[in-house]
Design an enzyme around this catalytic site. Structure first.
Site, PDB file in Angstrom:
ATOM      1  N   GLN A   1      36.765  35.565  46.475  1.00  0.00           N
ATOM      2  CA  GLN A   1      35.737  36.384  47.131  1.00  0.00           C
ATOM      3  C   GLN A   1      34.974  35.609  48.195  1.00  0.00           C
ATOM      4  O   GLN A   1      34.417  36.198  49.118  1.00  0.00           O
ATOM      5  CB  GLN A   1      34.747  36.927  46.089  1.00  0.00           C
ATOM      6  CG  GLN A   1      35.341  37.932  45.122  1.00  0.00           C
ATOM      7  CD  GLN A   1      35.679  39.273  45.769  1.00  0.00           C
ATOM      8  OE1 GLN A   1      35.113  39.659  46.795  1.00  0.00           O
ATOM      9  NE2 GLN A   1      36.619  39.986  45.184  1.00  0.00           N
TER      10      GLN A   1
ATOM     11  N   SER B   1      42.968  34.448  48.398  1.00  0.00           N
ATOM     12  CA  SER B   1      43.905  35.577  48.432  1.00  0.00           C
ATOM     13  C   SER B   1      43.779  36.350  49.739  1.00  0.00           C
ATOM     14  O   SER B   1      42.667  36.546  50.243  1.00  0.00           O
ATOM     15  CB  SER B   1      43.598  36.502  47.252  1.00  0.00           C
ATOM     16  OG  SER B   1      44.410  37.659  47.315  1.00  0.00           O
TER      17      SER B   1
ATOM     18  N   THR C   1      62.238  31.400  49.432  1.00  0.00           N
ATOM     19  CA  THR C   1      62.083  31.603  50.873  1.00  0.00           C
ATOM     20  C   THR C   1      60.698  32.164  51.176  1.00  0.00           C
ATOM     21  O   THR C   1      60.239  33.106  50.526  1.00  0.00           O
ATOM     22  CB  THR C   1      63.183  32.553  51.392  1.00  0.00           C
ATOM     23  OG1 THR C   1      64.442  31.981  51.045  1.00  0.00           O
ATOM     24  CG2 THR C   1      63.095  32.745  52.894  1.00  0.00           C
TER      25      THR C   1
ATOM     26  N   CYS D   1      36.290  51.991  32.208  1.00  0.00           N
ATOM     27  CA  CYS D   1      36.898  53.172  31.571  1.00  0.00           C
ATOM     28  C   CYS D   1      38.214  53.550  32.218  1.00  0.00           C
ATOM     29  O   CYS D   1      39.172  53.911  31.551  1.00  0.00           O
ATOM     30  CB  CYS D   1      35.952  54.368  31.661  1.00  0.00           C
ATOM     31  SG  CYS D   1      34.343  54.022  30.977  1.00  0.00           S
TER      32      CYS D   1
HETATM   33  C1  PLP Z   1      40.917  39.749  43.448  1.00  0.00           C
HETATM   34  C2  PLP Z   1      40.539  38.505  42.750  1.00  0.00           C
HETATM   35  C3  PLP Z   1      41.515  37.688  42.148  1.00  0.00           C
HETATM   36  C4  PLP Z   1      42.969  38.078  42.104  1.00  0.00           C
HETATM   37  O1  PLP Z   1      43.575  37.954  43.355  1.00  0.00           O
HETATM   38  P1  PLP Z   1      44.988  38.700  43.607  1.00  0.00           P
HETATM   39  O2  PLP Z   1      45.399  38.254  44.960  1.00  0.00           O
HETATM   40  O3  PLP Z   1      44.705  40.164  43.524  1.00  0.00           O
HETATM   41  O4  PLP Z   1      45.901  38.222  42.541  1.00  0.00           O
HETATM   42  C5  PLP Z   1      41.109  36.522  41.548  1.00  0.00           C
HETATM   43  N1  PLP Z   1      39.817  36.158  41.531  1.00  0.00           N
HETATM   44  C6  PLP Z   1      38.850  36.903  42.113  1.00  0.00           C
HETATM   45  C7  PLP Z   1      37.442  36.412  42.102  1.00  0.00           C
HETATM   46  C8  PLP Z   1      39.173  38.098  42.733  1.00  0.00           C
HETATM   47  O5  PLP Z   1      38.213  38.839  43.282  1.00  0.00           O
END
Ligand code: PLP
Length: 385
Positions: free
Chosen positions: A178, A198, A236, A324
């Site tokens: 984040q 990510s 790859t 939920c």
């Molecule tokens: C979204 C998220 C992940 C997971 O990342 P992905 O690319 O969806 O596997 C891990 N940690 C945090 C804090 C996230 O917000």
């Protein structure tokens, strides 16, 4: 009006990122391992993306490993350190508010002979540095604490945690999924040994991420095969996705101050608009040490799922503190960890902004939310009007 305010869940791929990726699906489809020009061009594109990440994080190119995303990076880092240092110790320190990619990995390790300390956080979601230092034993091999929380947006004291880890000679991994792109990160200055990020949380596509591994840290290879990612994660390369991640990271750091300030201003307008206009509402998370795009509010006498459904009917896409929808009635572990009672945690709402969020959208959400909360409370037997 359609308003997307769930950018902590995922973000749209930006036009600029998509444009940068397109050639690598079509004309530039070479395998980076091939010796001819087409392959070498793809290899160069991967190298450029790696350089962009390394420059942005303050590390070297060969300390960046591309993965399939945040979850894979977290898994690799934590299981990797656990395995490589098992002769040194079996103790891992993390926090109660980590993403499940970290928590479930730690729980798996607990079933396999490791001890895990889950640090408490305060009412704002911050770990306590004294508690962290007290938890370290001569068996501690890893501290894994997130850079910023995905639900309440709290930014942890990463530099201080890094100092403590270094002082005690313990490896420090941080889940910065984040934070990356929203907070300036310097892994050297912050003493971070490993860092996960990510693509799809910063306007690149899903299924691409990276793990920074400081040189000198030995963890087992993740995937055996070819020499890709210096032999540590074979297969790859996903060239278009890697190019997109590099571009997204570059864009996030271009005009960094201006972009984050714009989002922060909208965030504060949204928070103020909600708190000024809706009674019995409270902000979750830290007021200032907070991601520029995160708003998390709990409303008393409200059930989060109802809130989400009515917001959706108004075109507003957001997320709540109860799970939920994912088949569980338990409120979020993060909201419980900051001390919210179950019923209040259920009535919480997360709105996460992006650089594409507009003032009109913010004002629209404030207006609709006011009416929806009132309507739900009017139906609630617990609410005294
Ligand atoms: C979204 C998220 C992940 C997971 O990342 P992905 O690319 O969806 O596997 C891990 N940690 C945090 C804090 C996230 O917000």
């Amino acid at each position: 009006m359609k308003v997307y305010m769930d950018n902590a869940a995922t973000t749209k791929v930006s036009d600029e990122v998509l444009d940068a990726m397109m050639p690598y699906f079509k004309s530039e489809y070479g395998n980076p391992s091939s010796v001819y020009q087409l392959g070498q061009d793809a290899k160069k594109a991967v190298k450029t993306a790696r350089e962009i990440l390394a420059n942005g994080l303050g590390c070297k190119e060969d300390e960046i490993y591309f993965t399939s995303g945040g979850s894979e990076s977290d898994n690799w880092a934590i299981k990797g350190v656990a395995e490589s240092l098992k002769s040194k110790g079996n103790h891992i320190i993390t926090s109660k508010i980590e993403h499940h990619a970290v928590l479930h990995t730690c729980e798996y390790l607990e079933k396999n002979g490791y001890d895990v300390t889950y640090l408490d956080v305060d009412e704002y979601g911050k770990v306590n540095l004294e508690q962290l230092e007290d938890a370290i034993t001569d068996k501690t091999i890893l501290i894994t604490i997130m850079f910023a929380n995905n639900e309440i947006g709290t930014i942890e004291p990463i530099k201080e945690i890094g100092e403590i880890a270094k002082k005690h000679n313990v490896i420090f991994h941080t889940d910065a999924v984040q934070a990356a792109g929203n907070v300036k990160i310097d892994v050297k200055e912050m003493n971070i040994d490993m860092l996960s990020l990510s693509g799809h949380k910063m306007h690149a596509q899903k299924g691409i991420g990276a793990l920074y591994i400081r040189k000198g840290i030995r963890i087992p290879n993740l995937i055996f095969g070819g020499a890709q990612e210096r032999g540590r994660r074979a297969g790859t390369e996903n060239v278009p996705a890697i190019v997109g991640l590099g571009k997204a990271f570059e864009i996030a750091h271009r005009d960094f101050e201006k972009r984050t300030e714009k989002i922060r201003t909208l965030r504060d307008r949204l928070i103020k608009g909600i708190l000024d206009n809706i009674p019995n509402a409270r902000l979750n998370g830290h007021k200032t040490d907070r991601l520029c795009n995160n708003v998390n509010i709990c409303f008393e006498f409200i059930e989060g799922e109802g809130l989400l459904l009515l917001l959706d009917a108004m075109g507003v896409q957001a997320s709540s503190g109860s799970a939920c929808t994912s088949g569980s009635l338990d409120p979020s572990h993060v909201l419980l960890a900051i001390g919210l009672p179950h019923e209040i945690a259920h009535g919480s709402l997360r709105l996460t902004l992006s650089e594409y969020t507009t003032e009109e959208e913010v004002d629209y959400v404030i207006e609709k939310l006011q009416a929806i909360v009132q309507r739900l409370r009017d139906m609630s037997p617990l609410y005294n009007r």
